[in-house]
Design an enzyme around this catalytic site. Structure first.
Site, mmCIF file in Angstrom:
data_model
loop_
_atom_site.group_PDB
_atom_site.id
_atom_site.type_symbol
_atom_site.label_atom_id
_atom_site.label_comp_id
_atom_site.label_asym_id
_atom_site.label_seq_id
_atom_site.Cartn_x
_atom_site.Cartn_y
_atom_site.Cartn_z
ATOM 1 N N ALA A 152 140.478 48.667 -23.340
ATOM 2 C CA ALA A 152 139.947 49.074 -22.040
ATOM 3 C C ALA A 152 139.734 47.787 -21.249
ATOM 4 O O ALA A 152 139.270 46.793 -21.812
ATOM 5 C CB ALA A 152 138.620 49.792 -22.227
ATOM 6 N N ASN A 207 138.199 50.481 -14.877
ATOM 7 C CA ASN A 207 137.441 50.232 -13.640
ATOM 8 C C ASN A 207 138.157 49.126 -12.881
ATOM 9 O O ASN A 207 138.915 48.360 -13.481
ATOM 10 C CB ASN A 207 136.022 49.768 -13.992
ATOM 11 C CG ASN A 207 136.025 48.557 -14.906
ATOM 12 O OD1 ASN A 207 136.167 48.693 -16.132
ATOM 13 N ND2 ASN A 207 135.933 47.377 -14.341
ATOM 14 N N HIS A 252 128.985 50.066 -19.466
ATOM 15 C CA HIS A 252 129.822 50.371 -20.629
ATOM 16 C C HIS A 252 130.118 51.870 -20.683
ATOM 17 O O HIS A 252 131.190 52.286 -21.111
ATOM 18 C CB HIS A 252 129.119 49.890 -21.902
ATOM 19 C CG HIS A 252 129.976 49.946 -23.138
ATOM 20 N ND1 HIS A 252 131.248 49.396 -23.200
ATOM 21 C CD2 HIS A 252 129.754 50.485 -24.361
ATOM 22 C CE1 HIS A 252 131.760 49.609 -24.403
ATOM 23 N NE2 HIS A 252 130.876 50.269 -25.130
HETATM 24 N N1 HPA Z 1 135.878 43.206 -17.326
HETATM 25 C C1 HPA Z 1 135.969 42.828 -18.617
HETATM 26 N N2 HPA Z 1 136.137 43.664 -19.610
HETATM 27 C C2 HPA Z 1 136.245 44.969 -19.315
HETATM 28 C C3 HPA Z 1 136.167 45.451 -18.001
HETATM 29 C C4 HPA Z 1 135.972 44.509 -16.952
HETATM 30 O O1 HPA Z 1 135.878 44.851 -15.742
HETATM 31 N N3 HPA Z 1 136.313 46.796 -18.069
HETATM 32 C C5 HPA Z 1 136.475 47.112 -19.368
HETATM 33 N N4 HPA Z 1 136.446 46.016 -20.133
#
Ligand code: HPA
Length: 271
Positions: A112, A234, A246
Protein backbone atom coordinates in the site's frame (compact mmCIF):
# COMPACT_ATOMS: atom_id res chain seq x y z
CA UNK A 1 26.20 -18.22 11.24
CA UNK A 2 23.73 -16.37 9.04
CA UNK A 3 24.01 -19.00 6.31
CA UNK A 4 23.48 -21.82 8.81
CA UNK A 5 20.44 -20.02 10.30
CA UNK A 6 18.88 -19.64 6.85
CA UNK A 7 19.50 -23.34 6.08
CA UNK A 8 17.95 -24.33 9.41
CA UNK A 9 14.86 -22.20 8.79
CA UNK A 10 14.49 -23.56 5.25
CA UNK A 11 14.86 -27.14 6.50
CA UNK A 12 12.13 -26.54 9.12
CA UNK A 13 9.75 -25.24 6.44
CA UNK A 14 10.65 -27.94 3.89
CA UNK A 15 9.53 -30.61 6.35
CA UNK A 16 6.11 -28.97 6.53
CA UNK A 17 5.33 -28.55 2.82
CA UNK A 18 4.71 -31.08 0.02
CA UNK A 19 6.57 -29.34 -2.79
CA UNK A 20 8.62 -26.26 -3.48
CA UNK A 21 6.46 -23.30 -4.61
CA UNK A 22 7.27 -21.60 -7.90
CA UNK A 23 6.31 -18.18 -6.65
CA UNK A 24 6.52 -16.23 -3.41
CA UNK A 25 4.06 -13.43 -2.74
CA UNK A 26 4.50 -10.71 -0.12
CA UNK A 27 1.15 -9.28 0.89
CA UNK A 28 1.00 -5.57 1.65
CA UNK A 29 -1.13 -3.73 4.23
CA UNK A 30 -4.81 -4.47 3.77
CA UNK A 31 -4.02 -6.84 0.88
CA UNK A 32 -3.92 -10.04 2.95
CA UNK A 33 -7.19 -11.12 1.28
CA UNK A 34 -5.03 -12.42 -1.56
CA UNK A 35 -4.63 -15.64 0.42
CA UNK A 36 -8.37 -16.25 -0.15
CA UNK A 37 -7.68 -17.09 -3.80
CA UNK A 38 -5.25 -19.82 -2.71
CA UNK A 39 -6.40 -23.45 -2.48
CA UNK A 40 -5.11 -26.43 -0.48
CA UNK A 41 -3.68 -24.06 2.08
CA UNK A 42 -1.40 -24.78 4.97
CA UNK A 43 -0.05 -22.14 7.33
CA UNK A 44 2.99 -21.68 9.50
CA UNK A 45 2.84 -18.79 12.00
CA UNK A 46 6.07 -16.80 12.02
CA UNK A 47 6.28 -17.38 15.75
CA UNK A 48 6.87 -21.10 15.15
CA UNK A 49 9.61 -20.65 12.55
CA UNK A 50 13.16 -20.81 13.91
CA UNK A 51 15.19 -17.59 13.43
CA UNK A 52 12.24 -15.68 11.91
CA UNK A 53 11.73 -12.11 13.14
CA UNK A 54 8.38 -11.33 14.83
CA UNK A 55 5.90 -8.84 13.34
CA UNK A 56 3.03 -7.06 15.05
CA UNK A 57 1.75 -4.16 12.92
CA UNK A 58 -2.03 -3.78 12.75
CA UNK A 59 -3.36 -4.92 9.40
CA UNK A 60 -0.52 -7.40 9.05
CA UNK A 61 -1.08 -11.01 10.03
CA UNK A 62 2.12 -12.91 10.74
CA UNK A 63 2.28 -16.21 8.93
CA UNK A 64 3.55 -18.04 5.89
CA UNK A 65 0.74 -19.52 3.81
CA UNK A 66 1.44 -22.31 1.32
CA UNK A 67 -1.02 -23.40 -1.33
CA UNK A 68 -1.95 -23.20 -5.00
CA UNK A 69 -3.40 -20.60 -7.32
CA UNK A 70 -4.62 -22.67 -10.27
CA UNK A 71 -1.79 -25.15 -10.88
CA UNK A 72 0.91 -22.88 -9.56
CA UNK A 73 2.31 -23.52 -6.11
CA UNK A 74 2.61 -20.36 -4.08
CA UNK A 75 4.12 -19.29 -0.77
CA UNK A 76 2.55 -16.14 0.62
CA UNK A 77 4.01 -13.99 3.35
CA UNK A 78 1.04 -12.57 5.22
CA UNK A 79 2.78 -9.87 7.19
CA UNK A 80 6.19 -8.45 6.43
CA UNK A 81 8.91 -6.85 8.52
CA UNK A 82 9.42 -3.11 8.28
CA UNK A 83 12.49 -1.01 8.95
CA UNK A 84 10.33 1.41 10.99
CA UNK A 85 9.49 -1.37 13.46
CA UNK A 86 13.13 -1.33 14.50
CA UNK A 87 14.17 -4.41 12.58
CA UNK A 88 17.59 -4.24 10.95
CA UNK A 89 17.63 -4.34 7.15
CA UNK A 90 19.02 -7.88 7.48
CA UNK A 91 16.01 -8.93 9.58
CA UNK A 92 13.58 -7.23 7.18
CA UNK A 93 14.98 -9.34 4.34
CA UNK A 94 15.59 -12.58 6.26
CA UNK A 95 12.51 -14.34 4.78
CA UNK A 96 13.80 -13.72 1.24
CA UNK A 97 16.98 -15.67 1.98
CA UNK A 98 14.82 -18.50 3.29
CA UNK A 99 12.43 -18.48 0.33
CA UNK A 100 15.35 -18.55 -2.10
CA UNK A 101 17.01 -21.33 -0.10
CA UNK A 102 13.78 -23.32 -0.49
CA UNK A 103 14.29 -23.01 -4.26
CA UNK A 104 11.81 -20.22 -5.09
CA UNK A 105 12.99 -18.03 -7.97
CA UNK A 106 10.06 -15.63 -8.51
CA UNK A 107 8.71 -12.95 -6.21
CA UNK A 108 5.50 -10.94 -6.41
CA UNK A 109 5.66 -8.10 -3.94
CA UNK A 110 2.63 -5.96 -3.13
CA UNK A 111 2.23 -2.90 -0.95
CA UNK A 112 0.00 0.00 0.00
CA UNK A 113 1.50 3.39 -0.83
CA UNK A 114 0.85 7.07 -1.38
CA UNK A 115 0.42 8.52 -4.87
CA UNK A 116 2.77 11.32 -5.93
CA UNK A 117 1.96 11.26 -9.65
CA UNK A 118 -1.02 13.58 -10.00
CA UNK A 119 -2.67 11.38 -12.62
CA UNK A 120 -3.11 8.67 -9.94
CA UNK A 121 -6.21 8.21 -7.77
CA UNK A 122 -6.72 6.31 -4.51
CA UNK A 123 -7.60 2.73 -5.36
CA UNK A 124 -5.34 2.63 -8.45
CA UNK A 125 -3.00 -0.32 -8.88
CA UNK A 126 0.52 0.47 -10.10
CA UNK A 127 3.10 -1.83 -11.65
CA UNK A 128 6.41 -0.85 -10.09
CA UNK A 129 8.86 -0.22 -12.94
CA UNK A 130 11.77 0.86 -10.74
CA UNK A 131 12.54 2.19 -7.28
CA UNK A 132 14.49 4.84 -5.42
CA UNK A 133 16.10 3.83 -2.14
CA UNK A 134 16.29 7.11 -0.32
CA UNK A 135 17.21 5.68 3.07
CA UNK A 136 20.94 5.42 2.54
CA UNK A 137 20.58 1.98 4.14
CA UNK A 138 21.05 -1.30 2.36
CA UNK A 139 20.37 -4.79 3.58
CA UNK A 140 23.48 -6.08 1.78
CA UNK A 141 25.91 -3.94 3.78
CA UNK A 142 28.35 -6.13 5.70
CA UNK A 143 30.46 -9.12 4.87
CA UNK A 144 29.21 -10.87 1.74
CA UNK A 145 28.53 -14.59 1.61
CA UNK A 146 29.04 -15.65 -2.02
CA UNK A 147 26.83 -18.71 -1.43
CA UNK A 148 23.87 -16.30 -1.55
CA UNK A 149 24.93 -13.81 -4.19
CA UNK A 150 27.58 -11.43 -5.54
CA UNK A 151 29.18 -8.56 -3.62
CA UNK A 152 28.00 -5.98 -6.16
CA UNK A 153 24.63 -7.12 -7.52
CA UNK A 154 23.30 -5.48 -10.68
CA UNK A 155 20.04 -3.55 -10.27
CA UNK A 156 19.40 -2.54 -13.90
CA UNK A 157 16.32 -4.76 -14.04
CA UNK A 158 15.25 -4.71 -10.40
CA UNK A 159 11.70 -5.39 -11.60
CA UNK A 160 11.70 -8.07 -14.28
CA UNK A 161 10.68 -6.89 -17.75
CA UNK A 162 9.43 -10.40 -18.46
CA UNK A 163 7.16 -10.43 -15.40
CA UNK A 164 5.94 -6.89 -16.10
CA UNK A 165 4.98 -8.18 -19.57
CA UNK A 166 3.03 -11.06 -17.97
CA UNK A 167 1.26 -8.64 -15.63
CA UNK A 168 0.25 -6.38 -18.50
CA UNK A 169 -1.04 -9.30 -20.56
CA UNK A 170 -3.06 -10.57 -17.58
CA UNK A 171 -4.51 -7.09 -16.95
CA UNK A 172 -5.55 -6.94 -20.61
CA UNK A 173 -7.37 -10.29 -20.32
CA UNK A 174 -9.20 -9.21 -17.16
CA UNK A 175 -9.90 -5.67 -18.35
CA UNK A 176 -8.02 -4.27 -15.36
CA UNK A 177 -6.75 -0.71 -15.63
CA UNK A 178 -3.31 -0.12 -14.13
CA UNK A 179 -0.69 2.58 -13.75
CA UNK A 180 3.07 2.24 -13.96
CA UNK A 181 5.65 4.10 -11.96
CA UNK A 182 8.67 4.50 -9.72
CA UNK A 183 8.29 3.63 -6.02
CA UNK A 184 10.31 5.56 -3.48
CA UNK A 185 11.13 4.10 -0.07
CA UNK A 186 10.57 6.49 2.83
CA UNK A 187 11.65 4.98 6.14
CA UNK A 188 8.65 6.27 8.12
CA UNK A 189 6.96 5.68 10.48
CA UNK A 190 5.60 9.23 10.17
CA UNK A 191 4.08 10.08 6.81
CA UNK A 192 6.03 12.50 4.63
CA UNK A 193 5.82 16.28 4.80
CA UNK A 194 4.47 18.22 1.82
CA UNK A 195 7.98 19.56 1.14
CA UNK A 196 9.38 16.03 1.09
CA UNK A 197 6.72 14.96 -1.40
CA UNK A 198 7.58 17.92 -3.68
CA UNK A 199 11.24 16.88 -3.46
CA UNK A 200 10.41 13.24 -4.26
CA UNK A 201 8.31 14.30 -7.26
CA UNK A 202 11.31 16.26 -8.54
CA UNK A 203 13.45 13.14 -8.07
CA UNK A 204 11.14 11.16 -10.36
CA UNK A 205 9.04 9.23 -7.85
CA UNK A 206 5.43 8.35 -8.71
CA UNK A 207 4.58 6.73 -5.39
CA UNK A 208 5.95 6.60 -1.86
CA UNK A 209 5.82 3.89 0.76
CA UNK A 210 7.61 2.33 3.72
CA UNK A 211 8.40 -1.17 2.48
CA UNK A 212 9.29 -3.34 -0.52
CA UNK A 213 12.66 -1.86 -1.52
CA UNK A 214 14.77 -3.85 0.99
CA UNK A 215 13.06 -7.08 -0.09
CA UNK A 216 13.50 -6.29 -3.77
CA UNK A 217 17.21 -5.56 -3.29
CA UNK A 218 17.64 -8.89 -1.48
CA UNK A 219 15.61 -10.76 -4.11
CA UNK A 220 17.75 -9.38 -6.94
CA UNK A 221 20.91 -10.23 -5.02
CA UNK A 222 19.60 -13.77 -4.53
CA UNK A 223 18.90 -14.13 -8.26
CA UNK A 224 15.11 -13.92 -8.06
CA UNK A 225 12.85 -12.29 -10.64
CA UNK A 226 10.60 -9.63 -9.15
CA UNK A 227 7.19 -8.26 -10.01
CA UNK A 228 5.94 -5.38 -7.86
CA UNK A 229 2.36 -4.13 -7.65
CA UNK A 230 1.42 -1.16 -5.47
CA UNK A 231 -2.03 -0.15 -4.35
CA UNK A 232 -2.30 3.64 -4.23
CA UNK A 233 -4.30 3.99 -1.01
CA UNK A 234 -4.13 7.78 -0.76
CA UNK A 235 -2.61 10.72 -2.51
CA UNK A 236 0.63 11.79 -0.79
CA UNK A 237 0.92 14.73 1.63
CA UNK A 238 0.28 18.11 0.05
CA UNK A 239 -1.57 16.51 -2.87
CA UNK A 240 -4.21 14.94 -0.61
CA UNK A 241 -6.52 17.40 1.10
CA UNK A 242 -7.16 15.14 4.13
CA UNK A 243 -4.71 14.01 6.79
CA UNK A 244 -3.42 10.44 6.53
CA UNK A 245 -4.45 7.63 8.83
CA UNK A 246 -3.52 3.97 8.83
CA UNK A 247 -7.26 3.17 8.88
CA UNK A 248 -7.74 5.02 5.59
CA UNK A 249 -4.81 3.11 4.08
CA UNK A 250 -6.26 -0.24 5.18
CA UNK A 251 -9.77 0.67 4.01
CA UNK A 252 -8.71 1.70 0.50
CA UNK A 253 -6.39 -1.29 0.16
CA UNK A 254 -9.29 -3.52 1.21
CA UNK A 255 -11.51 -1.94 -1.43
CA UNK A 256 -8.94 -2.57 -4.16
CA UNK A 257 -8.25 -6.07 -2.96
CA UNK A 258 -10.86 -7.71 -5.21
CA UNK A 259 -9.35 -6.11 -8.33
CA UNK A 260 -5.87 -7.11 -7.22
CA UNK A 261 -7.02 -10.69 -6.54
CA UNK A 262 -8.51 -11.00 -10.03
CA UNK A 263 -5.31 -9.66 -11.53
CA UNK A 264 -2.98 -11.85 -9.50
CA UNK A 265 -5.10 -14.94 -10.20
CA UNK A 266 -4.78 -14.27 -13.93
CA UNK A 267 -1.04 -13.56 -13.72
CA UNK A 268 -0.41 -16.77 -11.81
CA UNK A 269 -2.73 -18.92 -13.92
CA UNK A 270 -0.81 -17.90 -17.05
CA UNK A 271 2.53 -18.38 -15.33
N1 HPA B 1 3.27 7.51 2.48
C1 HPA B 1 4.04 6.48 2.89
N2 HPA B 1 3.59 5.25 3.03
C2 HPA B 1 2.30 5.02 2.74
C3 HPA B 1 1.44 6.03 2.31
C4 HPA B 1 1.96 7.35 2.18
O1 HPA B 1 1.25 8.32 1.80
N3 HPA B 1 0.23 5.45 2.11
C5 HPA B 1 0.36 4.14 2.40
N4 HPA B 1 1.62 3.86 2.78
Amino acid sequence: MFYEDVCETAAYIRERIDAVPELAIILGSGLGGLVDIMEDKSEIPYGEIPHFPRSNVRGHAAKLVFGRIGKTRVAAMQGRFHFYEGFTMKEVTYPLYVLRQLGIRNLLVTNACGGINRSFRPGDLMIITDHINLTGRNSLIGENDERFGPRFPDMSEAYSGELIGKAKAAAGKQGIAYKEGVYLLFPGPCYETAAEIRAFAALGADAVGMSTVPEVIAANYLGMKVLGISCITNMATGIATEKHTHEEVLRTAGESSEKLCAWVRQIVQDW
